[in-house]
Design a protein around this motif. Structure first.
Motif, PDB file in Angstrom:
ATOM      1  N   ARG A 174      46.976  11.966   8.314  1.00  0.00           N
ATOM      2  CA  ARG A 174      47.444  13.013   9.282  1.00  0.00           C
ATOM      3  C   ARG A 174      46.968  12.401  10.790  1.00  0.00           C
ATOM      4  NH1 ARG A 174      51.157  15.764   7.663  1.00  0.00           N
ATOM      5  NH2 ARG A 174      50.947  17.113   9.335  1.00  0.00           N
ATOM      6  N   ASN A 175      45.772  11.730  10.865  1.00  0.00           N
ATOM      7  CA  ASN A 175      45.133  11.177  12.130  1.00  0.00           C
ATOM      8  C   ASN A 175      45.617   9.856  12.090  1.00  0.00           C
ATOM      9  OD1 ASN A 175      43.657  10.530   9.962  1.00  0.00           O
ATOM     10  ND2 ASN A 175      41.893  10.309  11.272  1.00  0.00           N
ATOM     11  N   THR A 178      45.314   7.644  15.430  1.00  0.00           N
ATOM     12  CA  THR A 178      43.649   7.098  15.944  1.00  0.00           C
ATOM     13  C   THR A 178      42.653   6.250  14.895  1.00  0.00           C
ATOM     14  OG1 THR A 178      42.780   9.313  15.172  1.00  0.00           O
ATOM     15  CG2 THR A 178      43.636   9.246  17.227  1.00  0.00           C
TER      16      THR A 178
END
Length: 432
Positions: free
Chosen positions: A250-251, A254
């Motif tokens: 989901r991230n 980053t």
């Protein structure tokens, strides 16, 4: 890898131009001239002087009488400083390491063309060096650098996690990789949430490894932006679908390469697309919960390319040795470059942890015994190519790719909309 995660030779010997490295008889002159000044990343010094394979510079120093002064920087500062030094009226830098992405038109004015050196004082068995690496260091048809170190992409997989979901071997095609990534997105009995596929964001060097499964590109060697063509669209659609199903982090936007290391070491990811050299980090018994169980194979090609490629022509990034045009001792510099990329030196550096640029290194039993993925890496190197050609606005084009790819994976745009926008925005940046 990344390359960012993962390179560097007339006047002193003008009267004896053409003399081979083996026949240099001017050791006292070299010694009096002071040490050879090499601008490098610390990893290059480490693999050149390491303990396991031995110091590949020792014999050269003994024969020439010249010591070596290593001046090391991180990647960005190294390239900035090297270009700055090469722009001066004169520099004390004799040899530098240049990243393939910096082999841009401007470099042709700052670094010595090596074609004449290659003709009159050739490298040992130059044909043994992977041709894609040599080609990647040409600007305007001139050879500006000699490859020394590469980082090639591979697919890493945790055999224990795959086995828990019924898979006894890695994916043979990109289509099978999608299937395994979805199946291996689950919660283990110890509570660990596993994500099927992980990589540090959707920058163009990362996504290109997937597009290459269909032999795709972002920007072709002749500077055509083809991000809106089926191969790249397939890659973006694949990532979007995995993201929607939870099989891609989901991230993702980053995540750093170091984050991916941790995900693989702790079992949070079943597979990752990263430089093959990450295999050692993933299996580090001091940090990994799965030492010896994380395997590395070539990025699988699509079943639609069956018979064309043994593996996907994934990306390879590399460092090469260059001589600044304003350097004072170019013959000495060239002799050093020859020594650094000789067959024996390449093998020793590989044993010290370097990514070898010669095919013969992979045939060495000693090397193959220390690198479990050597045969798979060789498959990649036979067909690999740089993620995109170097040009002055490459960094800006890369930023635009990241922006549009993230929008597509997050569902803010359709893959078709994002890639069409990318092509429109990148075209003005390309060399005419």
């Amino acid at each position: 890898m990344t390359a960012g995660q993962g390179l560097d030779r007339r006047e002193l010997l003008g009267g004896i131009a053409g003399l081979s490295f083996a026949g240099l008889q001017a050791a006292p002159a070299f010694a009096q001239a002071g040490p050879l000044n090499v601008f490098a990343h610390r990893v290059m010094q480490t693999v050149a002087t390491g303990a396991q394979g031995g110091d590949i510079t020792r014999d050269w120093s003994q024969k020439t009488g010249a010591a070596i002064q290593w001046t090391t920087f991180d990647t960005g500062p190294l390239q900035e400083r090297l270009f700055r030094e090469a722009s001066l009226g004169e520099t004390s830098v004799d040899v530098g390491f240049l990243l393939n992405t910096q082999a841009i038109p401007r470099a042709a004015n700052l670094f010595e063309p090596l074609d004449d050196y290659l003709k009159r004082d050739p490298l040992e068995d130059a044909a043994d060096i992977f041709p894609g690496l040599m080609e990647g260091m040409k600007v305007g048809g001139k050879q500006l650098a000699i490859p020394f170190r590469h980082a090639s992409s591979g697919l890493h997989y945790n055999e224990e996690l795959l086995a828990e979901k019924g898979f006894s071997k890695p994916p043979a095609t990109i289509e099978e990789m999608i299937e395994i990534a979805r199946a291996c997105t689950y919660r283990r009995s110890d509570g660990t949430a596993v994500t099927g596929l992980c990589m540090p964001g959707v920058t163009y060097p990362n996504v290109i490894d997937i597009a290459r499964a269909w032999d795709g590109d972002f920007i072709t060697a002749d500077f055509k932006c083809v991000a809106d063509q089926p191969a790249m669209l397939n890659a973006i659609k694949l990532l979007r679908a995995l993201f929607e199903s939870g099989a891609f982090p989901r991230n993702f936007a980053t995540l750093s390469p170091e984050d991916v290391n941790v995900w693989m070491q702790t079992g949070r990811a079943a597979m990752s697309l990263q430089s093959m050299g990450r295999n050692r980090i993933y299996n580090d018994p001091q940090k990994s919960k799965f030492p010896g169980k994380i395997k590395t194979v070539a990025v699988p090609a699509s079943k639609t390319l069956a018979g064309k490629y043994e593996a996907a022509p994934a990306k390879v990034e590399f460092w090469g040795l260059v001589i600044p045009r304003n350097a004072r001792r170019k013959e000495l510099s060239w002799s050093f470059i020859k020594a650094m990329v000789a067959k024996e030196a390449t093998l020793k550096a590989a044993l010290n942890g370097n990514g070898p640029v010669r095919a013969s290194t992979y045939a060495d039993a000693g090397f193959a015994g220390t690198v479990p993925y050597a045969a798979e890496e060789l498959k990649v190197l036979k067909v690999a190519r740089v993620p995109m050609p170097a040009f002055d606005e490459a960094a800006r084009a890369g930023d635009l790719f990241k922006e549009e790819a993230e929008a597509a994976v997050l569902g803010l745009k359709t893959p078709e909309e994002a890639m069409a926008s990318l092509v429109k925005r990148v075209k003005p940046l390309l060399p005419s």
